[in-house]
Design a protein around this motif. Structure first.
Motif, mmCIF file in Angstrom:
data_model
loop_
_atom_site.group_PDB
_atom_site.id
_atom_site.type_symbol
_atom_site.label_atom_id
_atom_site.label_comp_id
_atom_site.label_asym_id
_atom_site.label_seq_id
_atom_site.Cartn_x
_atom_site.Cartn_y
_atom_site.Cartn_z
ATOM 1 N N ILE A 257 0.844 -1.196 0.000
ATOM 2 C CA ILE A 257 0.000 0.000 0.000
ATOM 3 C C ILE A 257 0.882 1.251 0.000
ATOM 4 C CG2 ILE A 257 -1.671 1.339 1.355
ATOM 5 C CD1 ILE A 257 -2.798 -1.462 2.283
ATOM 6 N N SER A 258 1.965 1.224 0.770
ATOM 7 C CA SER A 258 2.907 2.351 0.804
ATOM 8 C C SER A 258 3.497 2.606 -0.579
ATOM 9 C CB SER A 258 4.043 2.069 1.790
ATOM 10 O OG SER A 258 3.544 1.955 3.089
ATOM 11 N N GLU A 259 3.830 1.541 -1.300
ATOM 12 C CA GLU A 259 4.367 1.699 -2.651
ATOM 13 C C GLU A 259 3.359 2.380 -3.575
ATOM 14 O OE1 GLU A 259 5.613 -2.239 -3.816
ATOM 15 O OE2 GLU A 259 7.649 -1.877 -3.091
ATOM 16 N N LEU A 260 2.081 2.045 -3.442
ATOM 17 C CA LEU A 260 1.039 2.697 -4.237
ATOM 18 C C LEU A 260 0.954 4.184 -3.911
ATOM 19 C CD1 LEU A 260 -1.829 0.044 -4.057
ATOM 20 C CD2 LEU A 260 -0.672 0.831 -6.136
ATOM 21 N N ILE A 261 1.024 4.501 -2.626
ATOM 22 C CA ILE A 261 0.944 5.905 -2.196
ATOM 23 C C ILE A 261 2.135 6.689 -2.728
ATOM 24 C CG2 ILE A 261 1.070 7.403 -0.148
ATOM 25 C CD1 ILE A 261 -0.714 5.263 1.252
ATOM 26 N N LEU A 262 3.333 6.101 -2.654
ATOM 27 C CA LEU A 262 4.531 6.762 -3.184
ATOM 28 C C LEU A 262 4.436 6.940 -4.694
ATOM 29 C CD1 LEU A 262 7.240 4.897 -1.083
ATOM 30 C CD2 LEU A 262 6.724 7.349 -0.978
ATOM 31 N N LYS A 263 4.010 5.907 -5.391
ATOM 32 C CA LYS A 263 3.908 5.948 -6.858
ATOM 33 C C LYS A 263 2.971 7.063 -7.325
ATOM 34 C CE LYS A 263 2.195 3.173 -10.727
ATOM 35 N NZ LYS A 263 1.565 1.889 -11.098
ATOM 36 N N HIS A 264 1.865 7.231 -6.624
ATOM 37 C CA HIS A 264 0.850 8.207 -7.035
ATOM 38 C C HIS A 264 0.981 9.548 -6.317
ATOM 39 C CE1 HIS A 264 -1.329 5.441 -9.647
ATOM 40 N NE2 HIS A 264 -1.027 4.511 -8.747
ATOM 41 N N LYS A 265 2.029 9.677 -5.488
ATOM 42 C CA LYS A 265 2.315 10.934 -4.784
ATOM 43 C C LYS A 265 1.094 11.453 -4.014
ATOM 44 C CE LYS A 265 5.861 12.384 -8.064
ATOM 45 N NZ LYS A 265 5.915 11.374 -9.078
ATOM 46 N N LEU A 266 0.533 10.568 -3.186
ATOM 47 C CA LEU A 266 -0.655 10.913 -2.413
ATOM 48 C C LEU A 266 -0.278 11.441 -1.038
ATOM 49 C CD1 LEU A 266 -2.792 7.752 -3.252
ATOM 50 C CD2 LEU A 266 -2.840 9.987 -4.377
ATOM 51 N N ASP A 267 -1.147 12.259 -0.473
ATOM 52 C CA ASP A 267 -0.987 12.742 0.893
ATOM 53 C C ASP A 267 -1.613 11.715 1.837
ATOM 54 O OD1 ASP A 267 0.049 15.030 -0.255
ATOM 55 O OD2 ASP A 267 -1.803 16.180 -0.033
ATOM 56 N N THR A 268 -1.163 11.721 3.090
ATOM 57 C CA THR A 268 -1.757 10.843 4.094
ATOM 58 C C THR A 268 -2.171 11.652 5.318
ATOM 59 O OG1 THR A 268 0.443 10.278 4.948
ATOM 60 C CG2 THR A 268 -0.550 8.728 3.395
ATOM 61 N N GLN A 269 -3.190 11.163 5.987
ATOM 62 C CA GLN A 269 -3.668 11.743 7.237
ATOM 63 C C GLN A 269 -3.907 10.596 8.212
ATOM 64 O OE1 GLN A 269 -7.396 13.530 6.133
ATOM 65 N NE2 GLN A 269 -6.437 15.345 5.245
ATOM 66 N N ALA A 270 -3.548 10.799 9.456
ATOM 67 C CA ALA A 270 -3.875 9.830 10.503
ATOM 68 C C ALA A 270 -5.045 10.397 11.289
ATOM 69 C CB ALA A 270 -2.689 9.581 11.419
ATOM 70 N N SER A 271 -6.029 9.550 11.515
ATOM 71 C CA SER A 271 -7.219 9.927 12.263
ATOM 72 C C SER A 271 -7.438 8.848 13.314
ATOM 73 C CB SER A 271 -8.412 10.009 11.307
ATOM 74 O OG SER A 271 -9.590 10.258 12.019
ATOM 75 N N GLY A 272 -7.526 9.223 14.572
ATOM 76 C CA GLY A 272 -7.624 8.203 15.618
ATOM 77 C C GLY A 272 -6.268 7.555 15.819
ATOM 78 N N MET A 273 -6.244 6.267 16.075
ATOM 79 C CA MET A 273 -4.994 5.536 16.300
ATOM 80 C C MET A 273 -4.475 4.987 14.975
ATOM 81 S SD MET A 273 -2.563 4.331 18.140
ATOM 82 C CE MET A 273 -3.078 4.616 19.827
ATOM 83 N N CYS A 274 -3.217 5.264 14.699
ATOM 84 C CA CYS A 274 -2.514 4.688 13.542
ATOM 85 C C CYS A 274 -1.276 4.018 14.124
ATOM 86 C CB CYS A 274 -2.148 5.773 12.529
ATOM 87 S SG CYS A 274 -1.265 5.172 11.072
ATOM 88 N N ALA A 275 -1.331 2.693 14.237
ATOM 89 C CA ALA A 275 -0.272 1.950 14.927
ATOM 90 C C ALA A 275 0.353 0.897 14.032
ATOM 91 C CB ALA A 275 -0.852 1.284 16.180
ATOM 92 N N SER A 276 1.591 0.558 14.378
ATOM 93 C CA SER A 276 2.293 -0.562 13.764
ATOM 94 C C SER A 276 2.354 -0.424 12.250
ATOM 95 C CB SER A 276 1.632 -1.868 14.210
ATOM 96 O OG SER A 276 2.415 -2.968 13.846
ATOM 97 N N ALA A 277 1.786 -1.366 11.507
ATOM 98 C CA ALA A 277 1.851 -1.345 10.037
ATOM 99 C C ALA A 277 1.204 -0.088 9.458
ATOM 100 C CB ALA A 277 1.186 -2.595 9.469
ATOM 101 N N CYS A 278 0.249 0.476 10.148
ATOM 102 C CA CYS A 278 -0.406 1.705 9.684
ATOM 103 C C CYS A 278 0.591 2.859 9.577
ATOM 104 C CB CYS A 278 -1.544 2.075 10.627
ATOM 105 S SG CYS A 278 -2.445 3.571 10.163
ATOM 106 N N THR A 279 1.562 2.910 10.489
ATOM 107 C CA THR A 279 2.542 4.003 10.446
ATOM 108 C C THR A 279 3.398 3.931 9.193
ATOM 109 O OG1 THR A 279 4.160 2.770 11.772
ATOM 110 C CG2 THR A 279 2.635 4.216 12.965
ATOM 111 N N HIS A 280 3.640 2.731 8.672
ATOM 112 C CA HIS A 280 4.402 2.583 7.423
ATOM 113 C C HIS A 280 3.639 3.213 6.262
ATOM 114 C CE1 HIS A 280 7.458 -0.191 9.024
ATOM 115 N NE2 HIS A 280 6.483 -0.519 9.849
#
Length: 142
Positions: free
Chosen positions: A84-107
């Motif tokens: 999923i991280s590779e997809l986000i990097l490829k498409h140059k997307l922004d990310t937002q954390a809402s609530g708890m973002c732990a472990s694999a979510c932080t990647h």
């Protein structure tokens, strides 16, 4: 004849992937909450989520363009998070954390071009366990 074209357009324009309760698209934001599971026994980031992500992110229809991924998750599959991280990097997307973002979510969160913590959001990092081979390899590198 015009109704035939309308029916064809609607069929081709429909989503070609399975709906998942974990995903919601609000305008240009894809909201991903892996804590909401289609299977009550599995509420985490899974490899099945990768293809659903890909379907949303790579949708070519201009009115379906995703610019931001909003994340809520206690973690899950590191492999799925990496893909999923590779997809986000490829498409140059922004990310937002809402609530708890732990472990694999932080990647996934870190992959964002611009990263934002929503009010009250938390990031939870932890060290990863290494196999004996990986531990020895790491020692040699440093």
């Amino acid at each position: 004849m015009k109704y035939l074209f309308l029916i064809i357009f609607l069929c081709l324009g429909s989503q070609s992937f399975a709906e998942s309760k974990k995903f919601e698209r609000v305008r240009s934001v894809l909201i991903y909450n892996s804590n909401i599971s289609d299977d009550e026994n599995v509420s985490q980031i899974t490899t099945e989520d990768v293809e659903i992500f890909r379907s949303y992110i790579e949708d070519k229809r201009p009115w379906k363009k995703i610019w931001t991924i909003r994340l809520t998750s206690h973690g899950g599959s590191e492999q799925a998070a990496h893909l999923i991280s590779e997809l986000i990097l490829k498409h140059k997307l922004d990310t937002q954390a809402s609530g708890m973002c732990a472990s694999a979510c932080t990647h996934i969160f870190i992959a964002g071009k611009i990263r934002r913590l929503m009010q009250g959001a938390q990031l939870a990092f932890h060290p990863h366990a290494l196999s004996d081979n990986a531990r020895e390899e790491t020692k040699r590198m440093f």
